[in-house]
Design an enzyme around this catalytic site. Structure first.
Site, mmCIF file in Angstrom:
data_model
loop_
_atom_site.group_PDB
_atom_site.id
_atom_site.type_symbol
_atom_site.label_atom_id
_atom_site.label_comp_id
_atom_site.label_asym_id
_atom_site.label_seq_id
_atom_site.Cartn_x
_atom_site.Cartn_y
_atom_site.Cartn_z
ATOM 1 N N HIS A 175 0.824 -1.213 0.000
ATOM 2 C CA HIS A 175 0.000 0.000 0.000
ATOM 3 C C HIS A 175 0.860 1.265 0.000
ATOM 4 O O HIS A 175 0.675 2.157 -0.849
ATOM 5 C CB HIS A 175 -0.904 -0.031 1.235
ATOM 6 C CG HIS A 175 -1.717 1.197 1.456
ATOM 7 N ND1 HIS A 175 -3.049 1.281 1.122
ATOM 8 C CD2 HIS A 175 -1.399 2.406 1.997
ATOM 9 C CE1 HIS A 175 -3.518 2.478 1.437
ATOM 10 N NE2 HIS A 175 -2.526 3.181 1.980
ATOM 11 N N GLU A 176 1.798 1.347 0.938
ATOM 12 C CA GLU A 176 2.602 2.561 1.057
ATOM 13 C C GLU A 176 3.493 2.776 -0.168
ATOM 14 O O GLU A 176 3.686 3.915 -0.610
ATOM 15 C CB GLU A 176 3.445 2.516 2.336
ATOM 16 C CG GLU A 176 2.648 2.460 3.619
ATOM 17 C CD GLU A 176 1.683 3.617 3.793
ATOM 18 O OE1 GLU A 176 1.868 4.672 3.153
ATOM 19 O OE2 GLU A 176 0.724 3.472 4.585
ATOM 20 N N HIS A 179 1.742 4.504 -2.889
ATOM 21 C CA HIS A 179 1.817 5.964 -2.792
ATOM 22 C C HIS A 179 3.143 6.464 -3.361
ATOM 23 O O HIS A 179 3.184 7.447 -4.104
ATOM 24 C CB HIS A 179 1.716 6.409 -1.328
ATOM 25 C CG HIS A 179 0.370 6.222 -0.709
ATOM 26 N ND1 HIS A 179 -0.810 6.488 -1.369
ATOM 27 C CD2 HIS A 179 0.020 5.810 0.546
ATOM 28 C CE1 HIS A 179 -1.828 6.255 -0.558
ATOM 29 N NE2 HIS A 179 -1.355 5.821 0.599
#
Length: 263
Positions: A175-176, A179
């Site tokens: 997820h990170e 980004h």
């Protein structure tokens, strides 16, 4: 604090402004003119393991996380093959109790001391973030203003087999790093246009909590993308990126990470 099915994923300390999606879309439209967007990306990756002298992620834990990243981004766990893979260039262990237990307040000095490479190098910092945060990331369009802060920080307990029951498959890292590669949350801007700026992720009024069978928070827009890595569901619920997200990662790379001359 963690482990109950009714607990939502905690928020991230770094967040874009609501208007950033529209701004990034406008900038991409201009900057992509005449630029060749790569079909395949290999991301050089340095992992910085923080330790208080007793607690830390092992080399095996780190390699398991890299394996999970490559499985998730290849589509092996569901969704599309994004054409992004991660090459582990090194693991560096740093014993510093303050950095391990509070990487947020020590972020600038920690990253300034440890960070390697340029905009194309993923620096992944593994520490212990406390009870309110699982991880956080910078975005590629922030690089020019703060190159030394570029990177991703995740809690060591979210690595595959970690201690955080609902977040122990390594998907916090997935997820990170999404980004870091330029993706916003699927619930960005709620039900309002432009949402997350991706055409094939249905908008969401709010983040997903737990792992529901289904969810439709913007009824006129279709079912929420509860299995998307860029939502906030429990790890067992996450399994996919979309074609639009894959394309966006490559576009953002071409503009912000692959061409430092145009940053």
């Amino acid at each position: 604090m963690y482990g109950r099915d009714d607990e939502p994923r905690p928020p991230e300390p770094r967040a874009p402004k609501p208007q950033d999606v529209a701004h990034v879309l406008a900038q991409l439209d201009k900057r992509l003119d005449g630029v060749t967007v790569p079909h395949e990306l290999t991301v050089p990756t340095w992992v910085h393991v923080l330790s208080d002298g007793t607690r830390k992620a092992s080399d095996a834990d780190v390699r398991a996380q890299i394996k999970t990243l490559n499985s998730a981004y290849s589509g092996a766990l569901g969704g599309v093959a994004t054409g992004v893979r991660f090459r582990l260039d090194g693991i560096a262990v740093e014993e510093n109790a303050s950095w391990f237990t509070d990487p947020i307040r020590n972020e600038r000095v920690m990253k300034s001391a440890l960070r390697k490479g340029g905009p194309e190098t993923l620096n992944l910092y593994i520490a212990q973030l406390g009870d309110l945060v699982l991880g956080y990331s910078t975005y590629p369009y922030w690089y020019k203003g703060s190159p030394r802060l570029d990177g991703v920080v995740i809690d060591w307990r979210t690595l595959p087999g970690g201690a955080l029951v609902n977040y122990s498959r390594g998907f916090t890292g997935v997820h990170e790093i999404g980004h870091w590669l330029g993706l916003f949350h699927t619930f960005e801007n709620g039900c309002a246009t432009p949402g997350d700026g991706i055409d094939d992720t249905a908008p969401e009024a709010k983040p997903t909590e737990g792992c529901p069978d289904t969810k439709e928070s913007c009824p006129e827009k279709g079912a929420d993308p509860i299995h998307n890595y860029m939502d906030y569901a429990h790890d067992r619920c996450m399994s996919e990126f979309t074609s639009g997200q894959a394309e966006r990662m490559h576009q953002m790379w071409a503009v912000y990470r692959g061409r430092p001359d145009v940053l």
